[in-house]
Scaffold this active site. Structure first.
Site, PDB file in Angstrom:
ATOM      1  N   LYS A 176       7.106   4.680   4.157  1.00 34.10           N
ATOM      2  CA  LYS A 176       6.660   6.066   3.975  1.00 34.10           C
ATOM      3  C   LYS A 176       7.792   6.906   3.351  1.00 34.10           C
ATOM      4  O   LYS A 176       7.543   7.781   2.525  1.00 34.10           O
ATOM      5  CB  LYS A 176       6.227   6.682   5.316  1.00 34.10           C
ATOM      6  CG  LYS A 176       5.004   6.042   5.940  1.00 34.10           C
ATOM      7  CD  LYS A 176       3.727   6.250   5.137  1.00 34.10           C
ATOM      8  CE  LYS A 176       3.254   7.693   5.148  1.00 34.10           C
ATOM      9  NZ  LYS A 176       1.958   7.818   4.405  1.00 34.10           N
ATOM     10  N   THR A 179       0.823  -1.224   0.000  1.00 39.93           N
ATOM     11  CA  THR A 179       0.000   0.000   0.000  1.00 39.93           C
ATOM     12  C   THR A 179       0.851   1.265   0.000  1.00 39.93           C
ATOM     13  O   THR A 179       0.636   2.173  -0.800  1.00 39.93           O
ATOM     14  CB  THR A 179      -0.947   0.002   1.216  1.00 39.93           C
ATOM     15  OG1 THR A 179      -1.949  -0.988   0.997  1.00 39.93           O
ATOM     16  CG2 THR A 179      -1.614   1.366   1.400  1.00 39.93           C
ATOM     17  N   THR A 196       5.002  11.346   7.328  1.00 43.78           N
ATOM     18  CA  THR A 196       5.211  11.291   8.767  1.00 43.78           C
ATOM     19  C   THR A 196       6.598  11.784   9.158  1.00 43.78           C
ATOM     20  O   THR A 196       7.547  11.700   8.359  1.00 43.78           O
ATOM     21  CB  THR A 196       5.045   9.830   9.254  1.00 43.78           C
ATOM     22  OG1 THR A 196       5.453   9.742  10.612  1.00 43.78           O
ATOM     23  CG2 THR A 196       5.897   8.859   8.439  1.00 43.78           C
ATOM     24  N   ASP A 197       6.713  12.244  10.404  1.00 41.01           N
ATOM     25  CA  ASP A 197       8.033  12.619  10.927  1.00 41.01           C
ATOM     26  C   ASP A 197       8.932  11.397  11.118  1.00 41.01           C
ATOM     27  O   ASP A 197      10.146  11.523  11.253  1.00 41.01           O
ATOM     28  CB  ASP A 197       7.906  13.399  12.244  1.00 41.01           C
ATOM     29  CG  ASP A 197       7.174  12.635  13.343  1.00 41.01           C
ATOM     30  OD1 ASP A 197       6.767  11.478  13.126  1.00 41.01           O
ATOM     31  OD2 ASP A 197       7.004  13.209  14.443  1.00 41.01           O
ATOM     32  N   GLU A 198       8.329  10.193  11.101  1.00 44.88           N
ATOM     33  CA  GLU A 198       9.132   8.984  11.346  1.00 44.88           C
ATOM     34  C   GLU A 198      10.160   8.739  10.244  1.00 44.88           C
ATOM     35  O   GLU A 198      11.103   7.982  10.450  1.00 44.88           O
ATOM     36  CB  GLU A 198       8.231   7.753  11.481  1.00 44.88           C
ATOM     37  CG  GLU A 198       7.306   7.859  12.659  1.00 44.88           C
ATOM     38  CD  GLU A 198       6.733   6.527  13.117  1.00 44.88           C
ATOM     39  OE1 GLU A 198       7.285   5.480  12.768  1.00 44.88           O
ATOM     40  OE2 GLU A 198       5.731   6.560  13.851  1.00 44.88           O
ATOM     41  N   TYR A 202       7.496   0.372   8.593  1.00 42.94           N
ATOM     42  CA  TYR A 202       6.501   1.418   8.312  1.00 42.94           C
ATOM     43  C   TYR A 202       7.184   2.704   7.843  1.00 42.94           C
ATOM     44  O   TYR A 202       6.859   3.263   6.791  1.00 42.94           O
ATOM     45  CB  TYR A 202       5.646   1.696   9.558  1.00 42.94           C
ATOM     46  CG  TYR A 202       4.914   3.021   9.489  1.00 42.94           C
ATOM     47  CD1 TYR A 202       3.814   3.189   8.645  1.00 42.94           C
ATOM     48  CD2 TYR A 202       5.338   4.123  10.241  1.00 42.94           C
ATOM     49  CE1 TYR A 202       3.161   4.414   8.555  1.00 42.94           C
ATOM     50  CE2 TYR A 202       4.684   5.341  10.161  1.00 42.94           C
ATOM     51  CZ  TYR A 202       3.601   5.488   9.314  1.00 42.94           C
ATOM     52  OH  TYR A 202       2.959   6.699   9.219  1.00 42.94           O
TER      53      TYR A 202
HETATM   54  P1  NAD Z   1      -5.395   4.809   9.447  1.00 36.78           P
HETATM   55  O1  NAD Z   1      -4.678   3.498   9.541  1.00 36.78           O
HETATM   56  O2  NAD Z   1      -6.331   5.205  10.512  1.00 36.78           O
HETATM   57  O3  NAD Z   1      -6.208   4.872   8.077  1.00 36.78           O
HETATM   58  C1  NAD Z   1      -5.690   4.428   6.862  1.00 36.78           C
HETATM   59  C2  NAD Z   1      -6.850   4.369   5.850  1.00 36.78           C
HETATM   60  O4  NAD Z   1      -6.308   3.941   4.595  1.00 36.78           O
HETATM   61  C3  NAD Z   1      -7.941   3.377   6.231  1.00 36.78           C
HETATM   62  O5  NAD Z   1      -9.206   3.951   6.002  1.00 36.78           O
HETATM   63  C4  NAD Z   1      -7.708   2.208   5.288  1.00 36.78           C
HETATM   64  O6  NAD Z   1      -8.890   1.489   4.988  1.00 36.78           O
HETATM   65  C5  NAD Z   1      -7.162   2.920   4.076  1.00 36.78           C
HETATM   66  N1  NAD Z   1      -6.325   2.051   3.235  1.00 36.78           N
HETATM   67  C6  NAD Z   1      -5.342   1.214   3.629  1.00 36.78           C
HETATM   68  N2  NAD Z   1      -4.827   0.567   2.572  1.00 36.78           N
HETATM   69  C7  NAD Z   1      -5.476   1.037   1.471  1.00 36.78           C
HETATM   70  C8  NAD Z   1      -5.398   0.766   0.082  1.00 36.78           C
HETATM   71  N3  NAD Z   1      -4.502  -0.109  -0.391  1.00 36.78           N
HETATM   72  N4  NAD Z   1      -6.224   1.420  -0.758  1.00 36.78           N
HETATM   73  C9  NAD Z   1      -7.132   2.311  -0.278  1.00 36.78           C
HETATM   74  N5  NAD Z   1      -7.265   2.591   1.023  1.00 36.78           N
HETATM   75  C10 NAD Z   1      -6.456   1.962   1.897  1.00 36.78           C
HETATM   76  O7  NAD Z   1      -4.239   5.885   9.253  1.00 36.78           O
HETATM   77  P2  NAD Z   1      -4.157   7.381   9.808  1.00 36.78           P
HETATM   78  O8  NAD Z   1      -3.634   7.355  11.182  1.00 36.78           O
HETATM   79  O9  NAD Z   1      -5.420   8.063   9.507  1.00 36.78           O
HETATM   80  O10 NAD Z   1      -3.005   7.940   8.880  1.00 36.78           O
HETATM   81  C11 NAD Z   1      -3.306   8.588   7.640  1.00 36.78           C
HETATM   82  C12 NAD Z   1      -2.007   8.966   6.966  1.00 36.78           C
HETATM   83  O11 NAD Z   1      -1.266   9.831   7.822  1.00 36.78           O
HETATM   84  C13 NAD Z   1      -1.091   7.774   6.684  1.00 36.78           C
HETATM   85  O12 NAD Z   1      -0.490   7.980   5.445  1.00 36.78           O
HETATM   86  C14 NAD Z   1      -0.056   7.822   7.795  1.00 36.78           C
HETATM   87  O13 NAD Z   1       1.159   7.282   7.368  1.00 36.78           O
HETATM   88  C15 NAD Z   1       0.039   9.301   8.033  1.00 36.78           C
HETATM   89  N6  NAD Z   1       0.433   9.684   9.401  1.00 36.78           N
HETATM   90  C16 NAD Z   1      -0.305   9.290  10.481  1.00 36.78           C
HETATM   91  C17 NAD Z   1       0.055   9.716  11.761  1.00 36.78           C
HETATM   92  C18 NAD Z   1      -0.723   9.350  12.986  1.00 36.78           C
HETATM   93  O14 NAD Z   1      -0.347   9.771  14.082  1.00 36.78           O
HETATM   94  N7  NAD Z   1      -1.801   8.608  12.877  1.00 36.78           N
HETATM   95  C19 NAD Z   1       1.183  10.530  11.934  1.00 36.78           C
HETATM   96  C20 NAD Z   1       1.937  10.868  10.806  1.00 36.78           C
HETATM   97  C21 NAD Z   1       1.528  10.478   9.538  1.00 36.78           C
HETATM   98  O1  TDX Z   2       0.303   0.106  23.753  1.00 40.00           O
HETATM   99  C1  TDX Z   2       1.202   0.917  23.485  1.00 40.00           C
HETATM  100  N1  TDX Z   2       2.123   1.225  24.436  1.00 40.00           N
HETATM  101  C2  TDX Z   2       3.157   2.082  24.209  1.00 40.00           C
HETATM  102  O2  TDX Z   2       3.976   2.325  25.107  1.00 40.00           O
HETATM  103  C3  TDX Z   2       1.304   1.556  22.200  1.00 40.00           C
HETATM  104  C4  TDX Z   2       0.298   1.244  21.114  1.00 40.00           C
HETATM  105  C5  TDX Z   2       2.325   2.437  21.997  1.00 40.00           C
HETATM  106  N2  TDX Z   2       3.237   2.687  22.954  1.00 40.00           N
HETATM  107  C6  TDX Z   2       4.306   3.658  22.704  1.00 40.00           C
HETATM  108  C7  TDX Z   2       5.086   3.456  21.429  1.00 40.00           C
HETATM  109  C8  TDX Z   2       5.429   4.881  21.020  1.00 40.00           C
HETATM  110  O3  TDX Z   2       6.592   5.315  21.696  1.00 40.00           O
HETATM  111  O4  TDX Z   2       3.644   4.918  22.553  1.00 40.00           O
HETATM  112  C9  TDX Z   2       4.251   5.704  21.537  1.00 40.00           C
HETATM  113  C10 TDX Z   2       3.213   6.009  20.474  1.00 40.00           C
HETATM  114  O5  TDX Z   2       2.945   4.772  19.804  1.00 40.00           O
HETATM  115  P1  TDX Z   2       1.918   4.687  18.583  1.00 40.00           P
HETATM  116  O6  TDX Z   2       0.628   5.272  19.026  1.00 40.00           O
HETATM  117  O7  TDX Z   2       1.932   3.294  18.063  1.00 40.00           O
HETATM  118  O8  TDX Z   2       2.551   5.717  17.556  1.00 40.00           O
HETATM  119  P2  TDX Z   2       4.020   5.791  16.896  1.00 40.00           P
HETATM  120  O9  TDX Z   2       4.673   4.486  16.862  1.00 40.00           O
HETATM  121  O10 TDX Z   2       4.745   6.922  17.558  1.00 40.00           O
HETATM  122  O11 TDX Z   2       3.622   6.180  15.382  1.00 40.00           O
HETATM  123  C11 TDX Z   2       2.567   7.140  15.159  1.00 40.00           C
HETATM  124  O12 TDX Z   2       3.067   8.380  14.817  1.00 40.00           O
HETATM  125  C12 TDX Z   2       3.648   8.529  13.571  1.00 40.00           C
HETATM  126  C13 TDX Z   2       1.607   6.649  14.073  1.00 40.00           C
HETATM  127  O13 TDX Z   2       1.149   5.370  14.395  1.00 40.00           O
HETATM  128  C14 TDX Z   2       2.232   6.657  12.746  1.00 40.00           C
HETATM  129  O14 TDX Z   2       1.274   6.344  11.732  1.00 40.00           O
HETATM  130  C15 TDX Z   2       2.776   8.001  12.465  1.00 40.00           C
HETATM  131  O15 TDX Z   2       3.448   8.026  11.249  1.00 40.00           O
END
Ligand code: NAD
Ligand code: TDX
Length: 380
Positions: free
Chosen positions: A166, A104, A136-138, A162
């Site tokens: 990205k 994806t 993402t910042d990752e 992951y």
């Molecule tokens: P999420 O996992 O909640 O949602 C992802 C969505 O993409 C879902 O609706 C899923 O059904 C859809 N999807 C997955 N594979 C697909 C495919 N092949 N075709 C079409 N749709 C598909 O993710 P999120 O947390 O909303 O993150 C959104 C974006 O932001 C991502 O690109 C993620 O890398 C980025 N991001 C997220 C965070 C965070 O803290 N959540 C931080 C930095 C960047």
């Molecule tokens: O159960 C947990 N316990 C715990 O200690 C989980 C789920 C996470 N953690 C820690 C791991 C990380 O240090 O908390 C921090 C945050 O974890 P996540 O919520 O899984 O986020 P992170 O790994 O930081 O990544 C998130 O931010 C950047 C998003 O999932 C990514 O999609 C985004 O790109």
């Protein structure tokens, strides 16, 4: 300023995507919005249910790797912008099953770029167009406690599958701008939180577990640091980039609040103690929560084995987007956490529905197989 008024929002049924679709339809009710989402475990059409039936909104169930589908959507619906949220987004899942992340996040982004190039450039449908990649910042890797925050110039050093997927996608997006002249932008944001987040990420998981009296797992020492961004602020940041960002530009979007994981979970516990403790109605609804029994929710905290390769610290320097586009986060962490807790308390049916059996099995398997020899991710 962009003139684009018709958008393909991929991954719009996920956490950030659905918040963005609501935000955009509110801000720009005359724009056309087509959501394309594969509805993986993380996608939920219910998050968009209030938009169903609105004339300018439509939902397409499909995969971003399906290039011909994307091409026909761009062509038939005359769409001039793509905002790509679609991704596999959970670091832990990328450790147990990286294949879907490559498919994806890398192949899917490439197919979107190819569809955009074909319809907008080769067929000449849209001289004014925009491909925006939500990243993402990752991709920048991990910081030590005293390192300066990530700027847009920071080198890419992704640590997890992951983050690597990205990073690859970002490189592809830049290459399509540089080589083919596709008009692109990228935003790299910090950890989002807020409504509609699938409860596998730290904040959603903590809230959904503490109300059910389940353990609150803290990986390693709990001292890893994240920079927390309220999802609506992220939407505002993307809005600025779409409307006024330069093609080829990269913009970091952060929340400006760094907390250790244990500080964050402790804050959520204190907040839940206060909110649930003051409400007989919530105590009756969430009778398994310690807060309903006069016991602090922090009693549920359990230190568990660390995540393999766990990044130590993320922090985002927002001075570029602030200077260029006038972005600043508007929601402080106190307000953001309070609003998020209230949302989950009021929307139990939403999160119970998304936490189905397969999800619970996956979570259980994580803790059954965790390996304490994998280190705590502290910088050397
Ligand atoms: P999420 O996992 O909640 O949602 C992802 C969505 O993409 C879902 O609706 C899923 O059904 C859809 N999807 C997955 N594979 C697909 C495919 N092949 N075709 C079409 N749709 C598909 O993710 P999120 O947390 O909303 O993150 C959104 C974006 O932001 C991502 O690109 C993620 O890398 C980025 N991001 C997220 C965070 C965070 O803290 N959540 C931080 C930095 C960047
Ligand atoms: O159960 C947990 N316990 C715990 O200690 C989980 C789920 C996470 N953690 C820690 C791991 C990380 O240090 O908390 C921090 C945050 O974890 P996540 O919520 O899984 O986020 P992170 O790994 O930081 O990544 C998130 O931010 C950047 C998003 O999932 C990514 O999609 C985004 O790109």
């Amino acid at each position: 300023m962009t003139k684009i008024r018709s958008w393909l929002i991929t991954g719009g049924a996920g956490f950030i995507g659905s918040n963005f679709v609501h935000y955009w339809c509110r801000q720009y009710p005359n724009d056309k919005v087509v959501v394309l989402d594969a509805l993986t475990y993380a996608g939920n059409r219910n998050s968009l249910v209030t938009l169903e039936g609105q004339a300018n909104y439509s939902f397409v169930h499909g995969d971003i790797t399906d290039q011909s589908l994307v091409e026909s959507l761009l062509r038939d619906q005359q769409l001039g912008g793509i905002v790509n949220f679609a991704a596999e987004s959970h670091v832990d899942r990328s450790i147990t099953g990286p294949d879907a992340f490559v498919s994806t996040n890398i192949v899917g982004t490439h197919r979107l770029l190819e569809a955009a190039r074909k319809v907008w450039l080769t067929e000449g449908m849209a001289s004014d167009h925009r491909f925006h990649q939500v990243s993402t910042d990752e991709v920048y890797g991990s910081l030590g406690n005293d390192d300066p925050a990530f700027t847009e110039e920071h080198s890419y050093q992704p640590s997890s599958p992951y983050a690597a997927s990205k990073a690859s996608a970002d490189h592809l997006v830049r290459s399509y701008q540089h080589t083919f002249g596709l008009q692109t932008t990228i935003s790299n944001c910090s950890n989002n939180y807020g409504p509609y987040q699938f409860p596998e990420k730290l904040i959603g998981l903590t809230i959904c577990n503490l109300v059910r009296g389940k353990a609150l797992p803290i990986y390693g020492t709990g001292k890893n640091i994240r920079d927390w961004l309220f999802v609506e602020d992220h939407c505002r940041g993307i809005d600025r980039v779409l409307r006024a960002g330069q093609s080829g530009g990269t913009y970091n979007i952060g929340g400006g609040t760094e907390l250790t994981n244990i500080e964050l979970v402790q804050r959520l516990c204190d907040l839940a103690d206060e909110v649930i403790g003051a409400s007989p109605e919530l105590q009756a609804r969430y009778s398994e929560s310690p807060a309903s029994k006069g016991v602090p929710c922090s009693s549920l905290i359990e230190y568990v084995s660390d995540r393999p390769g766990h990044d130590w610290r993320y922090a985002v320097d927002i001075s570029y987007i602030e200077r260029e586009l006038g972005y600043r986060p508007q929601t402080n962490i106190e307000q953001g956490l309070a609003d998020t807790l209230q949302w989950y308390l009021a929307n139990e049916s939403w999160w119970l529905a998304v936490m189905d059996g397969s999800y619970q099995q996956w979570i259980d398997s994580q803790y059954a197989t965790s390996d304490s020899s994998l280190g705590n991710g502290q910088p050397s």
